[in-house]
Design a protein around this motif. Structure first.
Motif, short mmCIF file in Angstrom:
data_model
loop_
_atom_site.label_atom_id
_atom_site.label_comp_id
_atom_site.label_asym_id
_atom_site.label_seq_id
_atom_site.Cartn_x
_atom_site.Cartn_y
_atom_site.Cartn_z
N ALA A 13 1.68 0.93 -3.90
CA ALA A 13 2.56 -0.12 -4.41
C ALA A 13 3.93 -0.12 -3.74
N CYS A 14 4.16 0.79 -2.82
CA CYS A 14 5.48 0.92 -2.18
C CYS A 14 5.83 -0.36 -1.42
N ARG A 15 7.05 -0.80 -1.62
CA ARG A 15 7.58 -1.98 -0.92
C ARG A 15 8.95 -1.66 -0.33
N HIS A 16 9.24 -0.39 -0.15
CA HIS A 16 10.57 0.06 0.23
C HIS A 16 11.09 -0.61 1.50
N CYS A 17 10.26 -0.74 2.52
CA CYS A 17 10.74 -1.31 3.78
C CYS A 17 10.06 -2.64 4.09
N ALA A 18 9.64 -3.36 3.07
CA ALA A 18 8.91 -4.62 3.24
C ALA A 18 9.64 -5.61 4.13
N ALA A 19 10.95 -5.67 4.03
CA ALA A 19 11.73 -6.63 4.81
C ALA A 19 11.63 -6.37 6.32
N HIS A 20 11.20 -5.19 6.72
CA HIS A 20 11.14 -4.82 8.13
C HIS A 20 9.72 -4.88 8.70
N LEU A 21 8.74 -5.24 7.89
CA LEU A 21 7.34 -5.19 8.32
C LEU A 21 6.82 -6.59 8.62
N LEU A 23 3.88 -7.80 9.17
CA LEU A 23 2.65 -8.18 8.47
C LEU A 23 2.73 -7.86 6.98
N GLY A 24 3.89 -7.43 6.52
CA GLY A 24 4.06 -7.07 5.12
C GLY A 24 3.57 -5.65 4.86
N PRO A 25 3.89 -5.13 3.68
CA PRO A 25 3.47 -3.77 3.35
C PRO A 25 1.98 -3.69 3.02
N ARG A 26 1.35 -2.70 3.56
CA ARG A 26 -0.02 -2.32 3.22
C ARG A 26 -0.18 -0.86 3.62
N PRO A 27 0.25 0.05 2.73
CA PRO A 27 0.16 1.47 3.07
C PRO A 27 -1.29 1.89 3.35
N VAL A 28 -1.48 2.52 4.50
CA VAL A 28 -2.80 2.98 4.93
C VAL A 28 -2.73 4.49 5.09
N LEU A 29 -3.48 5.20 4.27
CA LEU A 29 -3.56 6.65 4.32
C LEU A 29 -4.84 7.09 3.64
N GLN A 30 -5.13 8.37 3.74
CA GLN A 30 -6.32 8.95 3.10
C GLN A 30 -5.91 10.31 2.55
N ILE A 31 -6.08 10.49 1.25
CA ILE A 31 -5.72 11.77 0.64
C ILE A 31 -6.83 12.22 -0.31
N GLY A 32 -6.96 13.53 -0.46
CA GLY A 32 -7.91 14.11 -1.38
C GLY A 32 -7.46 15.51 -1.77
N THR A 40 -1.29 14.19 10.58
CA THR A 40 -0.02 13.46 10.51
C THR A 40 0.12 12.77 11.85
N SER A 41 0.07 11.44 11.80
CA SER A 41 0.09 10.64 13.02
C SER A 41 1.28 9.71 13.00
N GLN A 42 1.21 8.61 13.71
CA GLN A 42 2.35 7.71 13.83
C GLN A 42 2.36 6.69 12.70
N ALA A 43 1.70 5.57 12.88
CA ALA A 43 1.62 4.51 11.88
C ALA A 43 0.36 3.72 12.18
N CYS A 88 2.69 1.86 6.97
CA CYS A 88 2.45 0.45 7.22
C CYS A 88 2.65 0.11 8.70
N TYR A 89 1.96 -0.93 9.14
CA TYR A 89 2.10 -1.37 10.53
C TYR A 89 3.54 -1.78 10.78
N PRO A 90 4.21 -1.16 11.79
CA PRO A 90 5.64 -1.41 12.00
C PRO A 90 5.97 -2.61 12.87
N GLY A 91 4.99 -3.19 13.54
CA GLY A 91 5.24 -4.28 14.46
C GLY A 91 5.06 -3.81 15.90
#
Length: 191
Positions: A13-21, A23-32, A40-43, A88-91
């Motif tokens: 649900a994070c929208r912290h840096c939405a104004a800079h993205l 394609l908009g925010p869509r956090p992509v990660l995998q945790i368990g 730990t990679s780039q974006a 999120c995809y940074p552009g």
């Protein structure tokens, strides 16, 4: 809802840096909670942004080959977690390639996510942004990768984009020495 599921929902649900993205925010990660290997990679790139699944491109195919893992193993969050520097995809930059990960993301989330995965035994630092943040010594990427055995249980790697093909030709030790060590360390961490 478990604590880890609640944390994952909070990240989603994070929208912290939405104004800079772009394609908009869509956090992509995998945790368990049972993850033993942490990438730990780039974006995420545009394909991962579209699918919501990390490493769903040719770079991901190359990375899975380096690790000696099937897609089923790679996408099992109880084995392998993927927590990029930016979720999120940074552009894109003019001339090709992506912008660096947003700098706000890792300080907001990494410590909490890492704390929720206490069983991690091996951390792969893919690319210069992850290495700059978490490698104990500042080194040029090639030098860090060449000296990977010195940093265990942290393992620096180049980014597996198409650009790495030329780098691999210039650094044949990577395939001959580093990749066998990487595969052995991944298998050891997974038990």
């Amino acid at each position: 809802m478990s604590d880890l599921a609640a944390l994952r929902a909070e990240v989603g649900a994070c929208r912290h840096c939405a104004a800079h993205l772009p394609l908009g925010p869509r956090p992509v990660l995998q945790i368990g909670g049972g993850a033993r290997v942490l990438i730990t990679s780039q974006a995420p790139g545009t394909k991962a942004h579209a699918s919501g699944i990390p490493w769903t491109d040719a770079s991901g195919d190359r990375l899975r080959g380096w690790l000696g893992m099937s897609a089923a193993e790679f996408y099992d969050p109880e084995r392998l977690a993927i927590v990029p520097m930016g979720f999120c995809y940074p552009g894109a930059v003019k001339g090709g390639g992506d912008l660096p990960p947003r700098p706000e993301c890792a300080p907001l989330w990494h410590a909490r996510l890492r704390g929720a995965m206490p069983g991690v035994r091996l951390r792969l630092l893919i690319g210069i942004h992850a290495q700059a943040a978490y490698l104990p010594t500042r080194l040029p990427m090639t030098e860090a990768v060449r000296r990977a055995a010195e940093f265990l249980p942290i393992f620096p790697l180049p980014h597996p984009s198409w650009r790495v093909v030329g780098w691999m030709r210039r650094n044949p030790w990577f395939e001959a020495e580093t990749l066998p060590l990487l595969r052995a360390e991944v298998r050891r961490a997974l038990g």
